[in-house]
Design an enzyme around this catalytic site. Structure first.
Site, PDB file in Angstrom:
ATOM      1  N   LYS A  11       0.968  -1.117  -0.087  1.00 50.71           N
ATOM      2  CA  LYS A  11       0.058  -0.064  -0.133  1.00 50.71           C
ATOM      3  C   LYS A  11       0.974   1.303  -0.187  1.00 50.71           C
ATOM      4  O   LYS A  11       2.201   1.119   0.271  1.00 50.71           O
ATOM      5  CB  LYS A  11      -0.920  -0.014   1.060  1.00 50.71           C
ATOM      6  N   TYR A  51     -12.781  -2.813  -1.961  1.00 55.96           N
ATOM      7  CA  TYR A  51     -13.266  -2.677  -0.633  1.00 55.96           C
ATOM      8  C   TYR A  51     -14.745  -2.751  -0.549  1.00 55.96           C
ATOM      9  O   TYR A  51     -15.241  -2.352   0.475  1.00 55.96           O
ATOM     10  CB  TYR A  51     -12.771  -1.517   0.215  1.00 55.96           C
ATOM     11  N   PHE A  59     -15.338   3.431   8.395  1.00 54.67           N
ATOM     12  CA  PHE A  59     -13.924   4.037   7.852  1.00 54.67           C
ATOM     13  C   PHE A  59     -13.841   3.796   6.484  1.00 54.67           C
ATOM     14  O   PHE A  59     -12.600   3.705   5.854  1.00 54.67           O
ATOM     15  CB  PHE A  59     -13.050   3.112   8.590  1.00 54.67           C
ATOM     16  N   ARG A  94      -0.933 -14.384   4.731  1.00 55.20           N
ATOM     17  CA  ARG A  94      -1.668 -13.894   5.888  1.00 55.20           C
ATOM     18  C   ARG A  94      -1.071 -14.012   7.156  1.00 55.20           C
ATOM     19  O   ARG A  94      -1.165 -13.122   8.088  1.00 55.20           O
ATOM     20  CB  ARG A  94      -3.091 -14.421   5.977  1.00 55.20           C
ATOM     21  N   THR A 100      -5.070  -7.450  11.126  1.00 56.59           N
ATOM     22  CA  THR A 100      -5.342  -6.403  10.386  1.00 56.59           C
ATOM     23  C   THR A 100      -5.233  -5.070  11.084  1.00 56.59           C
ATOM     24  O   THR A 100      -4.633  -4.243  10.570  1.00 56.59           O
ATOM     25  CB  THR A 100      -7.092  -6.341  10.215  1.00 56.59           C
ATOM     26  N   ARG A 111       3.000  -6.458   9.287  1.00 60.56           N
ATOM     27  CA  ARG A 111       2.243  -5.382  10.002  1.00 60.56           C
ATOM     28  C   ARG A 111       2.420  -4.995  11.356  1.00 60.56           C
ATOM     29  O   ARG A 111       2.534  -3.868  11.686  1.00 60.56           O
ATOM     30  CB  ARG A 111       0.835  -5.697  10.069  1.00 60.56           C
ATOM     31  N   ASN A 125      -1.484  -0.428   7.447  1.00 61.80           N
ATOM     32  CA  ASN A 125      -0.936  -1.759   7.832  1.00 61.80           C
ATOM     33  C   ASN A 125      -0.072  -2.278   6.633  1.00 61.80           C
ATOM     34  O   ASN A 125      -0.028  -3.463   6.313  1.00 61.80           O
ATOM     35  CB  ASN A 125      -2.112  -2.669   8.322  1.00 61.80           C
ATOM     36  N   HIS A 128      -1.884  -5.217   1.848  1.00 60.01           N
ATOM     37  CA  HIS A 128      -3.096  -5.948   1.780  1.00 60.01           C
ATOM     38  C   HIS A 128      -2.486  -7.528   1.069  1.00 60.01           C
ATOM     39  O   HIS A 128      -1.751  -7.717   0.296  1.00 60.01           O
ATOM     40  CB  HIS A 128      -3.948  -5.425   0.428  1.00 60.01           C
ATOM     41  N   GLU A 139     -10.239 -10.936  -6.768  1.00 60.73           N
ATOM     42  CA  GLU A 139      -9.286  -9.728  -6.334  1.00 60.73           C
ATOM     43  C   GLU A 139      -8.345  -9.594  -7.495  1.00 60.73           C
ATOM     44  O   GLU A 139      -7.947  -8.748  -8.052  1.00 60.73           O
ATOM     45  CB  GLU A 139      -8.573  -9.673  -4.993  1.00 60.73           C
TER      46      GLU A 139
HETATM   47  P1  ADP Z   1      -7.479  -7.074   5.950  1.00 56.96           P
HETATM   48  O1  ADP Z   1      -6.827  -6.063   4.969  1.00 56.96           O
HETATM   49  O2  ADP Z   1      -6.782  -7.391   6.871  1.00 56.96           O
HETATM   50  O3  ADP Z   1      -8.165  -8.202   4.754  1.00 56.96           O
HETATM   51  P2  ADP Z   1     -10.305  -6.018   6.005  1.00 56.96           P
HETATM   52  O4  ADP Z   1     -10.694  -6.223   4.813  1.00 56.96           O
HETATM   53  O5  ADP Z   1     -11.125  -6.222   7.009  1.00 56.96           O
HETATM   54  O6  ADP Z   1      -8.933  -6.623   6.570  1.00 56.96           O
HETATM   55  O7  ADP Z   1     -10.158  -4.321   6.034  1.00 56.96           O
HETATM   56  C1  ADP Z   1      -9.435  -3.577   5.013  1.00 56.96           C
HETATM   57  C2  ADP Z   1      -8.544  -2.469   5.333  1.00 56.96           C
HETATM   58  O8  ADP Z   1      -9.275  -1.609   5.973  1.00 56.96           O
HETATM   59  C3  ADP Z   1      -7.532  -3.021   6.469  1.00 56.96           C
HETATM   60  O9  ADP Z   1      -6.358  -3.392   5.891  1.00 56.96           O
HETATM   61  C4  ADP Z   1      -7.366  -1.479   7.044  1.00 56.96           C
HETATM   62  O10 ADP Z   1      -6.451  -0.746   6.406  1.00 56.96           O
HETATM   63  C5  ADP Z   1      -8.555  -0.735   7.142  1.00 56.96           C
HETATM   64  N1  ADP Z   1      -9.511  -1.192   8.282  1.00 56.96           N
HETATM   65  C6  ADP Z   1     -10.058  -2.514   8.833  1.00 56.96           C
HETATM   66  N2  ADP Z   1     -10.573  -2.336   9.866  1.00 56.96           N
HETATM   67  C7  ADP Z   1     -10.478  -0.876  10.457  1.00 56.96           C
HETATM   68  C8  ADP Z   1     -10.930  -0.398  11.455  1.00 56.96           C
HETATM   69  N3  ADP Z   1     -11.788  -1.239  12.544  1.00 56.96           N
HETATM   70  N4  ADP Z   1     -10.515   1.005  11.667  1.00 56.96           N
HETATM   71  C9  ADP Z   1      -9.666   1.591  10.823  1.00 56.96           C
HETATM   72  N5  ADP Z   1      -9.408   1.017   9.410  1.00 56.96           N
HETATM   73  C10 ADP Z   1      -9.628  -0.482   9.152  1.00 56.96           C
END
Ligand code: ADP
Length: 169
Positions: A11, A51, A59, A94, A100, A111, A125, A128, A139
């Site tokens: 990212k 997303y 968010f 993962r 996350t 992360r 983080n 992705h 994806e």
């Molecule tokens: P991942 O990236 O681990 O698969 P998600 O798909 O749930 O997790 O979330 C996508 C992205 O949104 C995360 O990588 C993170 O950057 C952001 N994110 C997720 N949950 C939160 C949260 N509770 N508050 C702020 N940002 C979040």
């Protein structure tokens, strides 16, 4: 364990912090194979599709701006997208990536090592990675054209289409 594919996206914060090499080195420990790689600007359309499962979360808008690089100055409004393949590619990446929430991620995970929560609450983080093989397929098809992947991983068809394209002068 089955052979799976996974999408990895370094990212904009990972690019800005010069973490590309570090992340690729950590990923190379998995012995998975890279089938595709490209640097790109993430459009709002791509970010929203990527997303889509988060639509409705408070968010959502911030996370779209984050991955599309809107909150970063050039030359950091970009990402490095990669496709990895191999035994349990999804699970291995993962695990290396960590949770996350970077504050909850194992300290030795990518992360955990490099992520942070911004003052506005965004989980920066640094990468992705797909959560399941099924999500990975969706994806990868969203982020890559078939010809950008070195192996035939999903069925394709050939169609004649007229497109305007930039070429070298
Ligand atoms: P991942 O990236 O681990 O698969 P998600 O798909 O749930 O997790 O979330 C996508 C992205 O949104 C995360 O990588 C993170 O950057 C952001 N994110 C997720 N949950 C939160 C949260 N509770 N508050 C702020 N940002 C979040």
């Amino acid at each position: 364990m089955a052979n799976t594919k996974t999408l990895v996206v370094i990212k904009p914060d990972g690019i800005k912090k010069s973490l590309t090499g570090n992340i690729l080195t950590r990923l190379s420990e998995t012995k998975l194979r890279i089938l595709g790689a490209k640097v790109l600007h993430v459009t709002r359309e791509l970010a929203e599709k990527h997303y889509a499962h988060l639509k409705g979360k408070p968010f959502f808008e911030d996370v779209v701006k984050y991955i599309s690089g809107e909150v970063y100055d050039e030359p950091y409004r970009r990402v490095l997208a990669l496709v990895y393949s191999g035994e349990d590619a999804v699970g291995k990446v993962r695990k290396l990536a960590g949770a996350t929430n970077p504050e909850e991620a194992d300290a030795s995970s990518i992360r955990g090592q490099y992520g942070r929560i911004t003052s506005t609450g965004i989980f920066e983080n640094v990468l992705h990675c797909s959560a399941t093989p099924e999500e990975a397929e969706v994806e990868i098809k969203l982020w890559f054209e078939p010809d950008e992947i070195i192996e035939n991983i999903y069925p394709t068809e050939t169609k004649e289409i007229k497109v305007k394209k930039r070429i070298w002068k």
